[in-house]
Design an enzyme around this catalytic site. Sequence first.
Site, PDB file in Angstrom:
ATOM      1  N   ASP A   1     -14.459  42.336  -8.549  1.00 31.25           N
ATOM      2  CA  ASP A   1     -13.543  43.469  -7.871  1.00 31.25           C
ATOM      3  C   ASP A   1     -12.702  42.612  -7.076  1.00 31.25           C
ATOM      4  O   ASP A   1     -12.879  41.582  -6.483  1.00 31.25           O
ATOM      5  CB  ASP A   1     -14.276  44.421  -6.921  1.00 31.25           C
ATOM      6  CG  ASP A   1     -13.684  45.302  -6.170  1.00 31.25           C
ATOM      7  OD1 ASP A   1     -12.958  46.088  -6.932  1.00 31.25           O
ATOM      8  OD2 ASP A   1     -13.362  45.381  -4.837  1.00 31.25           O
TER       9      ASP A   1
ATOM     10  N   GLU B   1     -10.984  42.145 -11.911  1.00 31.35           N
ATOM     11  CA  GLU B   1     -10.075  43.244 -11.738  1.00 31.35           C
ATOM     12  C   GLU B   1      -8.730  42.335 -11.012  1.00 31.35           C
ATOM     13  O   GLU B   1      -9.038  42.092  -9.732  1.00 31.35           O
ATOM     14  CB  GLU B   1     -10.488  44.317 -10.793  1.00 31.35           C
ATOM     15  CG  GLU B   1      -9.635  45.304 -10.483  1.00 31.35           C
ATOM     16  CD  GLU B   1      -9.645  45.799  -8.947  1.00 31.35           C
ATOM     17  OE1 GLU B   1      -9.080  46.939  -8.742  1.00 31.35           O
ATOM     18  OE2 GLU B   1     -10.135  45.397  -8.097  1.00 31.35           O
TER      19      GLU B   1
END
Length: 744
Positions: A422, A475
């Site tokens: 993330d 990401e």
Amino acid sequence: MNDEGRGAVAFDYDAVTQCDAVAPLATEVHALAQGLPADAFAWLGPHGDGSGGRVIRALVPNAQRVEVIEASGRRWDLLSTELPGLFEGRAGADAIPLLALHFPDGVEQVHDAYAFGPLLDEALLQRIHQGDAEAVRALGATEMAVEGIEGVRFAVWAPNAQRVAVVGDFNGWDGRRHPMRLRHAAGVWELFIPGVRPGACYKFRLIGADGQTLPDKLDPMARWAERSPATASRVAPAAPLQWNDHVWLQRRRQRGINAPLSIYEVHAGSWQRAEDGSVLDWDALADRLIPHVTGLGFTHIELLPISEHPFGGSWGYQPLGIYAPTARYGPPEAFARFVDRCHQAGLGVLVDWVSAHFPDDAHGLARFDGTALYEHADPREGKHADWDTLIYNYGRNEVSAYLIGSALEWIEHFHIDGLRVDAVASMLYRDYSRPEGQWVPNAQGGRENLEAVAFLQRMNQTLRERFPDVLVIAEESTAWPGVTNPVAEGGLGFTHKWNMGWMHDTLQYLQRDPVHRRHHHSEISFGLVYAFSERFVLPLSHDEVVHGKGSLLTKMAGHRAQQFAQLRAYYAFMWAHPGSKLLFMGGEFGQAGEWAHQRGLEWQQAATAEGGGLMRLVGDLNAQLLHQPALHRDERDERGFAWSVADDSGNSVYAFIRHDPTGEAPAMLVVSNFTPVRREGYRVGVPESGLWSERLNTDSHHYAGGNAGNLGAVGTDARPMHGHAQSLRLTLPPMSTVYLQVVA
């Protein structure tokens, strides 16, 4: 056994009684009795008395009596001292004394924790200090037997603390009972506590570098935790998990990272709720979720972060226990069963993993030993203003190893098939979301976070070397070059990267009234300019259906029937577009409302004609992806894609050919019409003459569409077009995508 003689008191072993005089207690012993810094192993436990015998000193606050019990059966009381809770007397012949602790509410028999020598060897400590991720994984609470005595070894990195003690339900959360031993070589504190069993709750109580007692801290390495809102760590069993997924793991190794990838993204707590509204545990999720996802043909489930986290409203993206599956859905072994059942059903499991930041809860990592240990001291480097969280200090060996150790733990211990990392963009740039003057340049004066880059490269290189078949997905929302290039070539080493630009552009296009789309034609086609620069995942994720953004269905322009038609057309365009696929739960049946983590999905929508039709389409799209090499083989090879129609803005039509770069499988023609107008006689050039079968049509009645199309197949005409010697004359249903393939 500890045989240091400092502070020893001579006793007459045969004549000692409660009335005997005891030598004055040293200042350090007074400090121990008050829970202040002192060397516990120098004063507690058995010691030589200077005359060939041994004495023992035990600090047991609130105990009424303390007895020594020999293996022979002999037993005797230790003497009370001037300090309440401190007892001393002869130790007897046993190397590790067994003590009977008499409390007002009962008697507890335990071996003396201070009779054991150091357990972590010096070589391991040096490796921890140097940032060895495998060595770091030796920290935490480890169930073991030492000299035949069962218990738990506790070990925690806190180099600047003046004192660390283990507190838990096994010692009444009394910080005086179990102070730890400092191993100076690595700044690690350790203590073996006999009799502690798996499931026990514990924390660490630290006195920081400034002499202040800190709030009790969780174990950064805990493999299990109490269920939120409780915050204690728990001792996980040492017994190996039971696995039946060897066939899956062997197949994963054979396929590698280039196999077709279609991901169903899930928030475990809100996919579906039990009949009473409670969250499903891992076993119940396995019963319901796995058949649903395999029935739709997805290759993988991706779980929003399941590392232990204090605040449910963060959806797991603010974790404090990155070695432990959250207790919200059951114990660690239940999560392992879930993964095992997924694998046996032919379904991979990815987890969202957060190495970018952590929350500043007092019981967590923030100023863990009274200093900025895991984070940066300077808030310009160490604090995320957007999320009010703290940034890991990637330049510190032990912190980097702590994070890489977590990645290894999920893959090795829980057989996870990949990590989606993330907020990578926030890691790469020191000025991420910071105004001028509120960030610190790197050593070269630039904005890149060189330490974070080195960490990511090291992590990915470690995983590639040990698990070449495991996915590591970034990401990353910027144009950082080489995110999925090998580390040896200067890349970051990820296997895949989310294509945030494609998602943003295409959704923006479909939110526009079809009348205006002709003026924004490139929003659909622009993604092909850079589609082969990385190995991309096309993400329609949870981020697009929260915070007032509406659902995927309601983003589509027009009335309800048109919204469903456009969503079907969009999905078919996406599944044929270069790049792996990701769809957030609820998107498969066209949930109308925004996702909310406090409740389950709107499953009643799945029972409608439109919702059921959309689910059938998703299943068929996944089948096409898996069984048509032209749609998945070598996604980074530009030979696998060719535009046929990219400039027909007036009709909002796009057509392209997907090729198998090896030439072994037939090509696929994909045509999308993003207007509500049915187009008859629309010509598209194709590379082969013959009969082209309509493999998929999103306007089919089967998908709750209007059933316009090409009657199953259409033959080529010798009419050159789009660089080909022949072409097809097609009917394009309104708001639709069709797939056609030459009949062999």
